[in-house]
Motif scaffolding. Structure first.
Motif, PDB file in Angstrom:
ATOM      1  N   LEU A   1     -58.852 -23.642  75.469  1.00 57.63           N
ATOM      2  CA  LEU A   1     -58.343 -24.985  75.227  1.00 57.63           C
ATOM      3  C   LEU A   1     -59.408 -26.035  75.517  1.00 57.63           C
ATOM      4  CD1 LEU A   1     -55.854 -26.755  74.542  1.00 57.63           C
ATOM      5  CD2 LEU A   1     -55.441 -26.876  76.990  1.00 57.63           C
ATOM      6  N   PHE A   2     -60.095 -25.899  76.654  1.00 58.66           N
ATOM      7  CA  PHE A   2     -61.168 -26.827  76.974  1.00 58.66           C
ATOM      8  C   PHE A   2     -62.233 -26.804  75.889  1.00 58.66           C
ATOM      9  CE2 PHE A   2     -59.551 -27.495  81.187  1.00 58.66           C
ATOM     10  CZ  PHE A   2     -60.175 -28.656  81.635  1.00 58.66           C
ATOM     11  N   ALA A   3     -62.623 -25.618  75.483  1.00 59.43           N
ATOM     12  CA  ALA A   3     -63.689 -25.493  74.483  1.00 59.43           C
ATOM     13  C   ALA A   3     -63.295 -26.135  73.165  1.00 59.43           C
ATOM     14  CB  ALA A   3     -64.035 -24.018  74.274  1.00 59.43           C
ATOM     15  N   LEU A   4     -62.078 -25.883  72.698  1.00 62.75           N
ATOM     16  CA  LEU A   4     -61.645 -26.445  71.428  1.00 62.75           C
ATOM     17  C   LEU A   4     -61.525 -27.963  71.516  1.00 62.75           C
ATOM     18  CD1 LEU A   4     -58.956 -23.838  70.323  1.00 62.75           C
ATOM     19  CD2 LEU A   4     -61.292 -24.101  69.455  1.00 62.75           C
ATOM     20  N   SER A   5     -61.108 -28.476  72.672  1.00 63.09           N
ATOM     21  CA  SER A   5     -61.014 -29.916  72.849  1.00 63.09           C
ATOM     22  C   SER A   5     -62.384 -30.564  72.851  1.00 63.09           C
ATOM     23  CB  SER A   5     -60.281 -30.247  74.153  1.00 63.09           C
ATOM     24  OG  SER A   5     -58.960 -29.773  74.140  1.00 63.09           O
ATOM     25  N   LEU A   6     -63.338 -29.931  73.512  1.00 65.10           N
ATOM     26  CA  LEU A   6     -64.661 -30.521  73.661  1.00 65.10           C
ATOM     27  C   LEU A   6     -65.567 -30.247  72.473  1.00 65.10           C
ATOM     28  CD1 LEU A   6     -65.189 -29.706  77.438  1.00 65.10           C
ATOM     29  CD2 LEU A   6     -64.614 -31.914  76.431  1.00 65.10           C
ATOM     30  N   ALA A   7     -65.181 -29.297  71.623  1.00 62.94           N
ATOM     31  CA  ALA A   7     -65.982 -29.031  70.420  1.00 62.94           C
ATOM     32  C   ALA A   7     -65.849 -30.170  69.417  1.00 62.94           C
ATOM     33  CB  ALA A   7     -65.538 -27.721  69.767  1.00 62.94           C
ATOM     34  N   ILE A   8     -64.773 -30.954  69.527  1.00 56.71           N
ATOM     35  CA  ILE A   8     -64.549 -32.111  68.683  1.00 56.71           C
ATOM     36  C   ILE A   8     -64.759 -33.351  69.541  1.00 56.71           C
ATOM     37  CG2 ILE A   8     -62.928 -33.269  67.126  1.00 56.71           C
ATOM     38  CD1 ILE A   8     -63.623 -30.425  66.264  1.00 56.71           C
ATOM     39  N   GLU A   9     -65.509 -34.313  69.042  1.00 53.97           N
ATOM     40  CA  GLU A   9     -65.767 -35.527  69.799  1.00 53.97           C
ATOM     41  C   GLU A   9     -64.617 -36.516  69.611  1.00 53.97           C
ATOM     42  OE1 GLU A   9     -68.098 -36.063  71.967  1.00 53.97           O
ATOM     43  OE2 GLU A   9     -69.156 -34.181  71.619  1.00 53.97           O
ATOM     44  N   PHE A  10     -63.887 -36.801  70.701  1.00 53.68           N
ATOM     45  CA  PHE A  10     -62.815 -37.783  70.689  1.00 53.68           C
ATOM     46  C   PHE A  10     -63.251 -39.031  71.454  1.00 53.68           C
ATOM     47  CE2 PHE A  10     -60.518 -33.697  70.368  1.00 53.68           C
ATOM     48  CZ  PHE A  10     -59.811 -33.929  69.195  1.00 53.68           C
ATOM     49  N   GLU A  11     -62.584 -40.144  71.164  1.00 52.78           N
ATOM     50  CA  GLU A  11     -62.859 -41.380  71.893  1.00 52.78           C
ATOM     51  C   GLU A  11     -62.019 -41.499  73.152  1.00 52.78           C
ATOM     52  OE1 GLU A  11     -63.982 -44.616  68.541  1.00 52.78           O
ATOM     53  OE2 GLU A  11     -62.092 -43.551  68.183  1.00 52.78           O
ATOM     54  N   CYS A  12     -60.898 -40.782  73.187  1.00 53.69           N
ATOM     55  CA  CYS A  12     -60.041 -40.788  74.366  1.00 53.69           C
ATOM     56  C   CYS A  12     -59.574 -39.364  74.646  1.00 53.69           C
ATOM     57  CB  CYS A  12     -58.830 -41.696  74.152  1.00 53.69           C
ATOM     58  SG  CYS A  12     -57.695 -41.762  75.568  1.00 53.69           S
ATOM     59  N   TYR A  13     -59.711 -38.940  75.896  1.00 52.61           N
ATOM     60  CA  TYR A  13     -59.280 -37.604  76.293  1.00 52.61           C
ATOM     61  C   TYR A  13     -58.056 -37.702  77.192  1.00 52.61           C
ATOM     62  CZ  TYR A  13     -63.436 -35.559  74.271  1.00 52.61           C
ATOM     63  OH  TYR A  13     -64.387 -35.146  73.378  1.00 52.61           O
ATOM     64  N   LEU A  14     -57.049 -36.891  76.874  1.00 52.50           N
ATOM     65  CA  LEU A  14     -55.818 -36.809  77.650  1.00 52.50           C
ATOM     66  C   LEU A  14     -55.871 -35.555  78.508  1.00 52.50           C
ATOM     67  CD1 LEU A  14     -53.310 -37.588  74.750  1.00 52.50           C
ATOM     68  CD2 LEU A  14     -54.385 -39.217  76.319  1.00 52.50           C
ATOM     69  N   ILE A  15     -55.708 -35.719  79.810  1.00 51.04           N
ATOM     70  CA  ILE A  15     -55.882 -34.601  80.730  1.00 51.04           C
ATOM     71  C   ILE A  15     -54.631 -34.474  81.578  1.00 51.04           C
ATOM     72  CG2 ILE A  15     -57.345 -33.566  82.496  1.00 51.04           C
ATOM     73  CD1 ILE A  15     -59.547 -35.528  81.601  1.00 51.04           C
ATOM     74  N   ASP A  16     -53.936 -33.367  81.429  1.00 44.98           N
ATOM     75  CA  ASP A  16     -52.667 -33.165  82.117  1.00 44.98           C
ATOM     76  C   ASP A  16     -52.818 -32.158  83.241  1.00 44.98           C
ATOM     77  OD1 ASP A  16     -50.045 -33.168  82.854  1.00 44.98           O
ATOM     78  OD2 ASP A  16     -49.326 -32.020  81.143  1.00 44.98           O
ATOM     79  N   GLU A  17     -53.191 -32.654  84.418  1.00 43.65           N
ATOM     80  CA  GLU A  17     -53.149 -31.892  85.666  1.00 43.65           C
ATOM     81  C   GLU A  17     -54.199 -30.798  85.789  1.00 43.65           C
ATOM     82  OE1 GLU A  17     -52.264 -32.279  89.087  1.00 43.65           O
ATOM     83  OE2 GLU A  17     -50.645 -33.128  87.910  1.00 43.65           O
ATOM     84  N   VAL A  18     -54.301 -29.895  84.819  1.00 47.28           N
ATOM     85  CA  VAL A  18     -55.237 -28.787  84.952  1.00 47.28           C
ATOM     86  C   VAL A  18     -56.636 -29.291  84.601  1.00 47.28           C
ATOM     87  CG1 VAL A  18     -55.869 -26.489  84.165  1.00 47.28           C
ATOM     88  CG2 VAL A  18     -53.469 -27.114  84.387  1.00 47.28           C
TER      89      VAL A  18
END
Length: 215
Positions: free
Chosen positions: A132-149
């Motif tokens: 999940l981290f890898a797939l999220s960070l492989a795409i450049e977003f302007e805002c990251y949502l981080i839920d606890e983990v």
């Protein structure tokens, strides 16, 4: 910006409904780092899901003028019957990115090796979090949502996560839900407290934490 306007969210339970959010207003500007505080069940995950588009509000709306990640920490979005590589291909197609680049990043970041050829439903929770981290960070977003983990795996992998999210992308906006006051102090410049379906914003993080501890 990301603007939440009078968000309400309720869920049907038996013959009634449970009200989780009751009129939430929130603006996240470019570069903002907002810490989201609240006791278990206060609605932190629900709010993050609404902002990320995972769920729809019962009423109100979310306006987005900057790209927004899906919630890091929410592992339910995987296609379990697909392999890690298949999920990477799916993400690349959705966001119109070159699959070879996404695949190379996922291989390097996850360190899962041959497991990427296996269905995600066979993964442990830690392996899912890495993917999940890898797939999220492989795409450049302007805002990251981080839920606890926040961090998973061994110390080296945790350092890799820290660098990619909090150092390399230090200019991005964050909405960070955490029970850890140290994470909020270190990475956020504002704090928002959810309680009884309502939200209160604090421009002073310490003031927000003091109020939170008094709840």
């Amino acid at each position: 910006m990301i603007v939440c306007e009078d968000l309400h969210k309720s869920y049907r339970i038996g013959h009634g409904r449970k009200q989780v959010l009751n009129g939430i207003d929130l603006t996240i500007r470019p570069g903002d780092k907002v810490g989201l505080l609240g006791r278990n069940g206060a609605g932190k995950t629900t709010l993050i899901k609404l902002i990320g588009g995972v769920e729809m509000p019962t009423s109100g709306r979310v306006r987005r003028t900057m790209s927004c990640s899906w919630p890091l920490g929410l592992t339910g979005g995987f296609q379990g019957s697909l392999t890690g590589y298949d999920n990477a291909r799916f993400i690349a197609r959705i966001y119109d990115h070159d699959y070879a680049d996404v695949r190379a990043f996922v291989e390097d970041f996850t360190e899962l090796g041959r497991q990427l050829r296996m269905p995600v439903k066979t993964y442990s929770s830690g392996m899912r979090a890495r993917l999940l981290f890898a797939l999220s960070l492989a795409i450049e977003f302007e805002c990251y949502l981080i839920d606890e983990v926040i961090m998973v795996g061994d110390k080296n992998f945790q350092q890799k996560c820290h660098y990619e999210l909090f150092e390399k992308r230090a200019d991005r906006s964050l909405l960070l839900a955490s029970h850890s006051p140290e994470f909020i102090r270190t990475f956020c410049d504002r704090a928002m407290i959810l309680s009884n379906g309502k939200a209160e914003m604090y421009d002073d993080v310490e003031a927000g934490l003091d109020t939170y501890f008094e709840l």
